[in-house]
Design an enzyme around this catalytic site. Structure first.
Site, mmCIF file in Angstrom:
data_model
loop_
_atom_site.group_PDB
_atom_site.id
_atom_site.type_symbol
_atom_site.label_atom_id
_atom_site.label_comp_id
_atom_site.label_asym_id
_atom_site.label_seq_id
_atom_site.Cartn_x
_atom_site.Cartn_y
_atom_site.Cartn_z
ATOM 1 N N GLY A 57 0.513 -8.854 13.879
ATOM 2 C CA GLY A 57 -0.668 -8.189 13.326
ATOM 3 C C GLY A 57 -1.075 -8.866 12.026
ATOM 4 C CB ALA B 280 -5.415 -6.945 1.324
ATOM 5 N NE ARG C 76 -8.529 -12.217 8.924
ATOM 6 C CZ ARG C 76 -8.095 -12.005 10.169
ATOM 7 N NH1 ARG C 76 -6.968 -11.374 10.377
ATOM 8 N NH2 ARG C 76 -8.778 -12.436 11.193
ATOM 9 C CE LYS D 279 -2.052 4.109 2.075
ATOM 10 N NZ LYS D 279 -1.936 3.282 3.228
HETATM 11 O O1 PAF Z 1 -6.522 2.159 4.312
HETATM 12 C C1 PAF Z 1 -6.822 1.607 3.230
HETATM 13 O O2 PAF Z 1 -7.852 0.986 3.056
HETATM 14 C C2 PAF Z 1 -5.828 1.681 2.075
HETATM 15 O O3 PAF Z 1 -4.728 2.420 2.545
HETATM 16 C C3 PAF Z 1 -6.331 2.250 0.762
HETATM 17 C C4 PAF Z 1 -5.159 2.531 -0.143
HETATM 18 C C5 PAF Z 1 -7.154 3.493 0.976
HETATM 19 C C6 PAF Z 1 -7.113 1.220 -0.012
HETATM 20 O O4 PAF Z 1 -8.308 0.846 0.568
#
Ligand code: PAF
Length: 312
Positions: free
Chosen positions: A10, A131, A133, A187
């Site tokens: 991935g 992050a 791409r 999260k």
């Molecule tokens: O899913 C995401 O994009 C990430 O977990 C977060 C922390 C919301 C940052 O964009």
């Protein structure tokens, strides 16, 4: 190939980011691509990692699920809905003592995977790294590090394993925890407050702090999310949720959330493993979550309309 070598399944934004960070720290790693990926023909791939004005180039050996080299350590960074199929595709390559680290958003798949393949050590991971791409440049891929975060790993009955010391060497904040459920709920809570709104409003994470109506929506969502998280048995993950969400929004202000990236690319989103899991848990606990339900429906509708548009 040494047994500390990591194979990454991935190579999207997060998979590419960690591949570059492991490589930068001198930890061997290679990418496992789908057999249909045209890059496979070249045998290796350059990934450019950009952070601010700094760009570093990393070169990776490539393999496919059919390659011969055994896999001892597998980092799986696919979308939540692709995890099981991706792992199944590399089963013939997995060494009997293989470690599988799952680094995907959401909840609902971890236990299923551990139960499905009990002979492997399955470790859950979670990251708040931002992050995305950027476009491909010729034969290179480019990943933009848009915000630094924390990356947790853990499996309830294990202390930190030997391989974790390599992760402490990389240029990211990695933590081992014995209470991974709390981290995953935290999260999930953060993703539920950020991702659907950014996908529906086509905005960067930072807009959720800057635009008054979106900031208000985040605040209201957090109340529902915190109530469900606490009732699900994770009060610590619900504490000061709104403050933490705002911190993540600011730290990843320039990031396009993973859900926005999926919608923009016409891919399915992870909504069922995020807001879908939250709303299903709320229903089981008889808690009303109208704001989250409405986002869940809106994202599902958006996905359906994209699919219809593609098939037309
Ligand atoms: O899913 C995401 O994009 C990430 O977990 C977060 C922390 C919301 C940052 O964009």
């Amino acid at each position: 190939m040494d047994s500390r070598h990591w194979h990454i399944l991935g190579a999207g934004s997060i998979g590419s980011l960690f591949a570059c960070l492991l490589d930068q720290a001198g930890v061997g790693c290679s990418l496992v691509l789908r057999p249909s990926d045209p890059a496979l023909e070249r045998g290796s791939l350059d990934i450019l990692l950009r952070e601010g004005s700094v760009t570093n180039r990393h070169n990776f050996a490539l393999g496919s699920p059919a390659s011969a080299a055994p896999i001892h350590q597998l980092l799986v960074c696919t979308k939540a809905y692709d995890l099981e199929e991706s792992i199944a595709s590399v089963l013939p390559r997995l060494a009997p003592d293989a470690v599988i680290v799952l680094l995907a958003n959401g909840l609902g798949y971890q236990q299923r995977i551990a139960e499905q393949w009990p002979r492997f050590t399955v470790v859950s991971g979670s990251t708040t790294e931002g992050a995305f791409r950027a476009t491909h440049h010729g034969q290179n891929r480019e990943v933009q590090r848009a915000g630094r975060g924390i990356t947790w790993f853990g499996a309830s009955e294990l202390g930190a394993p030997d391989w974790f010391s390599d992760w402490q060497e990389i240029d990211a904040h990695c933590v081992w925890t014995s209470d991974m459920d709390a981290v995953l709920w935290r999260k999930l809570a953060i993703n539920c407050a950020i991702n659907p709104l950014t996908a529906l409003h086509h905005c960067l994470n930072g807009a959720l702090a800057e635009r008054h109506e979106l900031a208000l929506a985040v605040r209201e969502l957090c109340v529902e999310i915190a109530t469900v998280t606490e009732a699900a048995g994770h009060p610590e993950a619900a504490t000061h949720l709104h403050t933490s969400v705002m911190e993540v929004i600011r730290a990843t202000a320039n990031n396009r959330s993973s859900m926005l990236q999926d919608i923009s690319a016409g891919r399915p989103t992870e909504i069922d493993y995020l807001t879908g899991h939250l709303v299903a848990t709320a229903e089981r606990l008889h808690i009303a979550t109208p704001r989250n339900r409405s986002l869940l429906n809106a994202v599902r509708e958006l996905e359906t309309s994209q699919t219809l548009g593609r098939n037309r």
